[in-house]
Design an enzyme around this catalytic site. Structure first.
Site, mmCIF file in Angstrom:
data_model
loop_
_atom_site.group_PDB
_atom_site.id
_atom_site.type_symbol
_atom_site.label_atom_id
_atom_site.label_comp_id
_atom_site.label_asym_id
_atom_site.label_seq_id
_atom_site.Cartn_x
_atom_site.Cartn_y
_atom_site.Cartn_z
ATOM 1 N N LYS A 9 102.607 -37.907 -29.051
ATOM 2 C CA LYS A 9 101.746 -38.560 -30.038
ATOM 3 C C LYS A 9 100.427 -38.990 -29.379
ATOM 4 O O LYS A 9 100.298 -38.955 -28.142
ATOM 5 C CB LYS A 9 102.490 -39.760 -30.618
ATOM 6 C CG LYS A 9 103.751 -39.382 -31.415
ATOM 7 C CD LYS A 9 104.438 -40.645 -31.886
ATOM 8 C CE LYS A 9 105.700 -40.357 -32.651
ATOM 9 N NZ LYS A 9 106.356 -41.615 -33.077
ATOM 10 N N TYR A 49 106.324 -36.958 -41.979
ATOM 11 C CA TYR A 49 106.996 -38.250 -42.115
ATOM 12 C C TYR A 49 107.403 -38.555 -43.558
ATOM 13 O O TYR A 49 107.586 -39.733 -43.918
ATOM 14 C CB TYR A 49 106.093 -39.363 -41.570
ATOM 15 C CG TYR A 49 106.041 -39.408 -40.049
ATOM 16 C CD1 TYR A 49 107.205 -39.566 -39.295
ATOM 17 C CD2 TYR A 49 104.835 -39.304 -39.368
ATOM 18 C CE1 TYR A 49 107.168 -39.606 -37.907
ATOM 19 C CE2 TYR A 49 104.795 -39.341 -37.977
ATOM 20 C CZ TYR A 49 105.964 -39.501 -37.255
ATOM 21 O OH TYR A 49 105.927 -39.555 -35.878
ATOM 22 N N ASN A 114 105.212 -45.349 -29.570
ATOM 23 C CA ASN A 114 106.367 -44.910 -28.776
ATOM 24 C C ASN A 114 106.216 -43.494 -28.208
ATOM 25 O O ASN A 114 107.196 -42.820 -27.907
ATOM 26 C CB ASN A 114 107.662 -45.091 -29.562
ATOM 27 C CG ASN A 114 107.733 -44.231 -30.809
ATOM 28 O OD1 ASN A 114 106.778 -43.538 -31.137
ATOM 29 N ND2 ASN A 114 108.856 -44.271 -31.492
ATOM 30 N N HIS A 117 107.808 -37.756 -30.156
ATOM 31 C CA HIS A 117 108.676 -37.482 -31.299
ATOM 32 C C HIS A 117 109.603 -36.325 -30.958
ATOM 33 O O HIS A 117 109.188 -35.382 -30.274
ATOM 34 C CB HIS A 117 107.831 -37.100 -32.524
ATOM 35 C CG HIS A 117 108.648 -36.422 -33.586
ATOM 36 N ND1 HIS A 117 109.385 -37.125 -34.506
ATOM 37 C CD2 HIS A 117 108.896 -35.116 -33.826
ATOM 38 C CE1 HIS A 117 110.044 -36.269 -35.272
ATOM 39 N NE2 HIS A 117 109.763 -35.037 -34.888
ATOM 40 N N GLU A 128 110.285 -28.945 -39.200
ATOM 41 C CA GLU A 128 109.127 -29.379 -38.407
ATOM 42 C C GLU A 128 108.473 -28.207 -37.669
ATOM 43 O O GLU A 128 107.248 -28.145 -37.576
ATOM 44 C CB GLU A 128 109.561 -30.485 -37.434
ATOM 45 C CG GLU A 128 109.916 -31.769 -38.193
ATOM 46 C CD GLU A 128 110.640 -32.811 -37.359
ATOM 47 O OE1 GLU A 128 110.811 -32.612 -36.136
ATOM 48 O OE2 GLU A 128 111.042 -33.838 -37.945
HETATM 49 P P1 ATP Z 1 110.824 -39.912 -34.143
HETATM 50 O O1 ATP Z 1 110.903 -39.123 -35.433
HETATM 51 O O2 ATP Z 1 109.416 -40.391 -33.846
HETATM 52 O O3 ATP Z 1 111.484 -39.284 -32.983
HETATM 53 P P2 ATP Z 1 112.980 -41.400 -35.232
HETATM 54 O O4 ATP Z 1 113.274 -40.235 -36.098
HETATM 55 O O5 ATP Z 1 113.997 -41.808 -34.237
HETATM 56 O O6 ATP Z 1 111.625 -41.220 -34.431
HETATM 57 P P3 ATP Z 1 112.097 -42.882 -37.557
HETATM 58 O O7 ATP Z 1 112.787 -44.080 -38.086
HETATM 59 O O8 ATP Z 1 112.118 -41.615 -38.330
HETATM 60 O O9 ATP Z 1 112.644 -42.669 -36.085
HETATM 61 O O10 ATP Z 1 110.607 -43.300 -37.273
HETATM 62 C C1 ATP Z 1 109.630 -42.339 -37.012
HETATM 63 C C2 ATP Z 1 108.454 -43.001 -36.345
HETATM 64 O O11 ATP Z 1 107.918 -44.002 -37.196
HETATM 65 C C3 ATP Z 1 108.799 -43.732 -35.051
HETATM 66 O O12 ATP Z 1 108.823 -42.883 -33.943
HETATM 67 C C4 ATP Z 1 107.660 -44.737 -34.977
HETATM 68 O O13 ATP Z 1 106.487 -44.113 -34.433
HETATM 69 C C5 ATP Z 1 107.397 -45.071 -36.423
HETATM 70 N N1 ATP Z 1 108.074 -46.304 -36.792
HETATM 71 C C6 ATP Z 1 109.379 -46.454 -37.099
HETATM 72 N N2 ATP Z 1 109.666 -47.733 -37.375
HETATM 73 C C7 ATP Z 1 108.497 -48.416 -37.248
HETATM 74 C C8 ATP Z 1 108.110 -49.781 -37.407
HETATM 75 N N3 ATP Z 1 108.976 -50.721 -37.765
HETATM 76 N N4 ATP Z 1 106.811 -50.095 -37.182
HETATM 77 C C9 ATP Z 1 105.905 -49.167 -36.842
HETATM 78 N N5 ATP Z 1 106.203 -47.858 -36.672
HETATM 79 C C10 ATP Z 1 107.480 -47.486 -36.875
#
Ligand code: ATP
Length: 139
Positions: A9, A49, A114, A117, A128
């Site tokens: 990211k 997303y 973070n 992804h 994706e």
């Molecule tokens: P990723 O798809 O990034 O690997 P994930 O599938 O484990 O992560 P998701 O819950 O789908 O997790 O969230 C996707 C992304 O949305 C997270 O990686 C983060 O960047 C963002 N995100 C999730 N929760 C929050 C939050 N509470 N505040 C801000 N950003 C968030």
């Protein structure tokens, strides 16, 4: 052959973590089969997303991915169990829960920044890869 979509990211690109992240997957033995650097369009980020569209952080997340302050590195990695193991290598979505030795556990502290992804299932990986790499045969 199993494939997954892994992205660095904008914060990961801006912080100079691209080579480390690529290196971890290379050294593990996974094969890099697609790579591009881009500022994703809003349409791409919204679709990527889509499952999170009702969340309060959705607009901020899409803006962060698309505002162009730094680009995103999109990659396709191939190899045994790469979907699950790729997620293990990234560490928990919330870095506060990510263990040492994982990318997030080693390099970040907040869920909104973070770094990376990874697809969370075979269905997500297929969706994706199609979304980020487009037309048939490109990779
Ligand atoms: P990723 O798809 O990034 O690997 P994930 O599938 O484990 O992560 P998701 O819950 O789908 O997790 O969230 C996707 C992304 O949305 C997270 O990686 C983060 O960047 C963002 N995100 C999730 N929760 C929050 C939050 N509470 N505040 C801000 N950003 C968030």
């Amino acid at each position: 052959k199993e494939r997954t979509f892994i992205a660095v990211k904008p914060d990961g690109v801006q912080r100079g973590l691209v080579s480390d992240i690529i290196g971890r997957f290379e050294r593990r033995g996974y094969k890099l089969v697609g790579l591009k650097l881009l500022v994703p369009s809003k349409a791409l980020a919204n679709e990527h997303y889509a499952d999170l569209s009702s969340k309060p952080f959705f607009a901020g997340l899409v803006d962060y991915m698309t505002n162009g302050k730094a680009p995103v590195i999109g990659m396709v990695w191939e190899g045994p169990a790469v979907i699950k193991q790729g997620r293990v290598m990234l560490g928990a979505t919330d870095p506060k829960a990510a263990g040492p030795g994982t990318i997030r556990g080693d390099y970040c502290l907040t869920i909104g920044r973070n770094i990376c992804h990874g697809s969370d299932s075979a269905e997500s990986a297929e969706k994706e890869i199609g979304l980020w790499f487009g037309g048939k045969g490109e990779i």
